[in-house]
Write a protein that holds these residues in place. Structure first.
Motif, PDB file in Angstrom:
ATOM      1  N   ALA A  47      39.125 -11.770  10.261  1.00 46.65           N
ATOM      2  CA  ALA A  47      39.559 -12.889  11.123  1.00 46.65           C
ATOM      3  C   ALA A  47      38.989 -12.705  12.530  1.00 46.65           C
ATOM      4  CB  ALA A  47      41.081 -12.963  11.158  1.00 46.65           C
ATOM      5  N   LEU A  51      36.323 -15.347  14.197  1.00 47.48           N
ATOM      6  CA  LEU A  51      36.684 -16.074  15.428  1.00 47.48           C
ATOM      7  C   LEU A  51      35.675 -15.770  16.543  1.00 47.48           C
ATOM      8  CD1 LEU A  51      40.502 -15.499  15.093  1.00 47.48           C
ATOM      9  CD2 LEU A  51      39.464 -17.771  15.344  1.00 47.48           C
ATOM     10  N   VAL A  74      46.573 -16.458  16.417  1.00 44.37           N
ATOM     11  CA  VAL A  74      46.366 -16.549  14.968  1.00 44.37           C
ATOM     12  C   VAL A  74      47.361 -15.613  14.291  1.00 44.37           C
ATOM     13  CG1 VAL A  74      44.786 -16.029  13.053  1.00 44.37           C
ATOM     14  CG2 VAL A  74      43.934 -17.215  15.089  1.00 44.37           C
ATOM     15  N   LEU A 108      47.739 -20.786  14.938  1.00 47.35           N
ATOM     16  CA  LEU A 108      47.086 -21.042  13.646  1.00 47.35           C
ATOM     17  C   LEU A 108      47.570 -20.005  12.637  1.00 47.35           C
ATOM     18  CD1 LEU A 108      44.888 -22.424  11.831  1.00 47.35           C
ATOM     19  CD2 LEU A 108      43.265 -20.737  12.753  1.00 47.35           C
ATOM     20  N   ILE A 110      47.445 -18.404   8.800  1.00 46.35           N
ATOM     21  CA  ILE A 110      46.474 -18.314   7.698  1.00 46.35           C
ATOM     22  C   ILE A 110      47.143 -17.664   6.480  1.00 46.35           C
ATOM     23  CG2 ILE A 110      44.325 -17.257   6.905  1.00 46.35           C
ATOM     24  CD1 ILE A 110      43.267 -17.412   9.765  1.00 46.35           C
ATOM     25  N   PRO A 229      40.068 -19.292   5.979  1.00 44.39           N
ATOM     26  CA  PRO A 229      38.840 -19.794   6.612  1.00 44.39           C
ATOM     27  C   PRO A 229      37.882 -18.660   6.963  1.00 44.39           C
ATOM     28  CG  PRO A 229      40.745 -20.091   8.084  1.00 44.39           C
ATOM     29  CD  PRO A 229      41.271 -19.647   6.768  1.00 44.39           C
ATOM     30  N   GLU A 230      38.412 -17.513   7.256  1.00 49.53           N
ATOM     31  CA  GLU A 230      37.568 -16.353   7.613  1.00 49.53           C
ATOM     32  C   GLU A 230      36.795 -15.815   6.412  1.00 49.53           C
ATOM     33  OE1 GLU A 230      40.707 -16.269   6.975  1.00 49.53           O
ATOM     34  OE2 GLU A 230      41.266 -14.379   6.002  1.00 49.53           O
ATOM     35  N   LEU A 240      37.214 -23.069  11.787  1.00 50.60           N
ATOM     36  CA  LEU A 240      37.697 -22.207  12.879  1.00 50.60           C
ATOM     37  C   LEU A 240      37.118 -22.669  14.219  1.00 50.60           C
ATOM     38  CD1 LEU A 240      37.549 -18.644  11.260  1.00 50.60           C
ATOM     39  CD2 LEU A 240      39.591 -19.993  11.808  1.00 50.60           C
ATOM     40  N   GLU A 241      35.859 -23.096  14.199  1.00 47.67           N
ATOM     41  CA  GLU A 241      35.238 -23.581  15.439  1.00 47.67           C
ATOM     42  C   GLU A 241      35.940 -24.845  15.927  1.00 47.67           C
ATOM     43  OE1 GLU A 241      31.041 -24.438  15.093  1.00 47.67           O
ATOM     44  OE2 GLU A 241      30.744 -24.123  17.246  1.00 47.67           O
ATOM     45  N   TRP A 243      39.035 -25.488  15.531  1.00 44.18           N
ATOM     46  CA  TRP A 243      40.308 -25.066  16.147  1.00 44.18           C
ATOM     47  C   TRP A 243      40.046 -24.419  17.502  1.00 44.18           C
ATOM     48  CZ3 TRP A 243      42.743 -20.139  17.093  1.00 44.18           C
ATOM     49  CH2 TRP A 243      44.094 -20.249  17.456  1.00 44.18           C
TER      50      TRP A 243
END
Ligand SMILES: NC(=O)CC[C@H](N)C(=O)O
Length: 247
Positions: A47, A51, A74, A108, A110, A229-230, A240-241, A243
């Motif tokens: 993650a 990010l 996160v 966020l 996950i 997403p990671e 992620l971008e 967000w």
């Protein structure tokens, strides 16, 4: 004020001491500070790397003030619902999330970090309270093959900003439980100021026996994804971008 009434809060120092102002960190080269909450559960390293690749200035920590003051927080999560909740409470992550959301500061979640945002989770017959940001109970996916492990498309909510540009892409899921209903918190007819959460759904299983569950939610400052997403390649990076750019 009458001469005999003492000043309750002498101007200056004392008042400032009572409520130290949160100090949001400066943006480094314009990059927002994102804290990945390190509470012992979650793919934290991947993650952090994911990010950083999309432009965040990332700190991996359980420090309460850092987590409260960052531009974004996160909450990852891997493992059992009850264990994750225990880990979150141990670092007062439940209070940090509540304080951030009360102040409109982005969070966020996950995977299990999304599941714990619901009222409760039931795994192997054990019911554990969640953070209660959304109504509902996370339960076992009643599908022929569980866990749901692999790449699936989703049905992005109308107006989604999280899925902008990746609406038709696949994302990587690894889970056996999920939120299979979503109850609005308010009646938007009664309160025109209320913006209903944007709920993205997905299905797992063969036609005719597929189970439908919540894949993501965008609810003001609180966003969350059931998938990782990671670990979802370029599509996950774009999400992620999206967000990080909103921070
Ligand atoms: N990837 C995970 O760790 C998910 C764990 C969670 N208990 C679930 O099966 O839904």
């Amino acid at each position: 004020m009458g001469a005999d009434v003492p000043e309750l809060l002498p101007s200056g120092g004392a008042a400032a001491d009572l409520n130290p102002r949160p100090v949001t960190p400066a943006r480094v080269d314009g990059r927002p500070r994102v804290v990945v909450l390190d509470y012992g559960f979650g793919n934290v390293r991947s993650a952090v790397r994911a990010l950083e690749r999309v432009g965040a200035d990332v700190e991996l920590t359980a420090d309460r003030e850092a987590a409260s003051q960052a531009h974004g927080l996160v909450v990852p999560g891997v493992g059992a619902f009850a264990a994750c909740m225990e880990g979150l409470r141990a670092v007062r992550g439940d209070q940090v999330v509540d304080r951030r959301l009360a102040g409109g500061r982005p969070v966020l979640g996950i995977c299990v970090g999304m599941q714990v945002m619901f009222d409760a989770g039931v795994e192997h017959g054990v019911r554990a309270d969640g953070l209660g940001e959304w109504r509902g109970v996370v339960e076992h996916l009643d599908a022929p093959v569980v866990p749901h492990m692999g790449w699936s498309t989703v049905e992005p909510a109308e107006g989604s900003t999280l899925f902008r540009g990746v609406e038709d892409e696949r994302f990587y899921f690894v889970h056996s439980y999920g939120a299979q209903t979503f109850t609005q918190g308010h009646d938007e007819d009664a309160d025109p100021r209320y913006t209903p959460p944007r709920v993205t759904w997905a299905e797992h299983g063969p036609d005719g026996a597929a189970v439908r569950f919540v894949a993501a939610v965008e609810d003001g400052p609180l966003s969350a994804t059931q998938f990782h997403p990671e670990k979802s390649g370029d599509a996950g990076a774009t999400l992620l971008e999206n967000w990080v750019r909103s921070l």
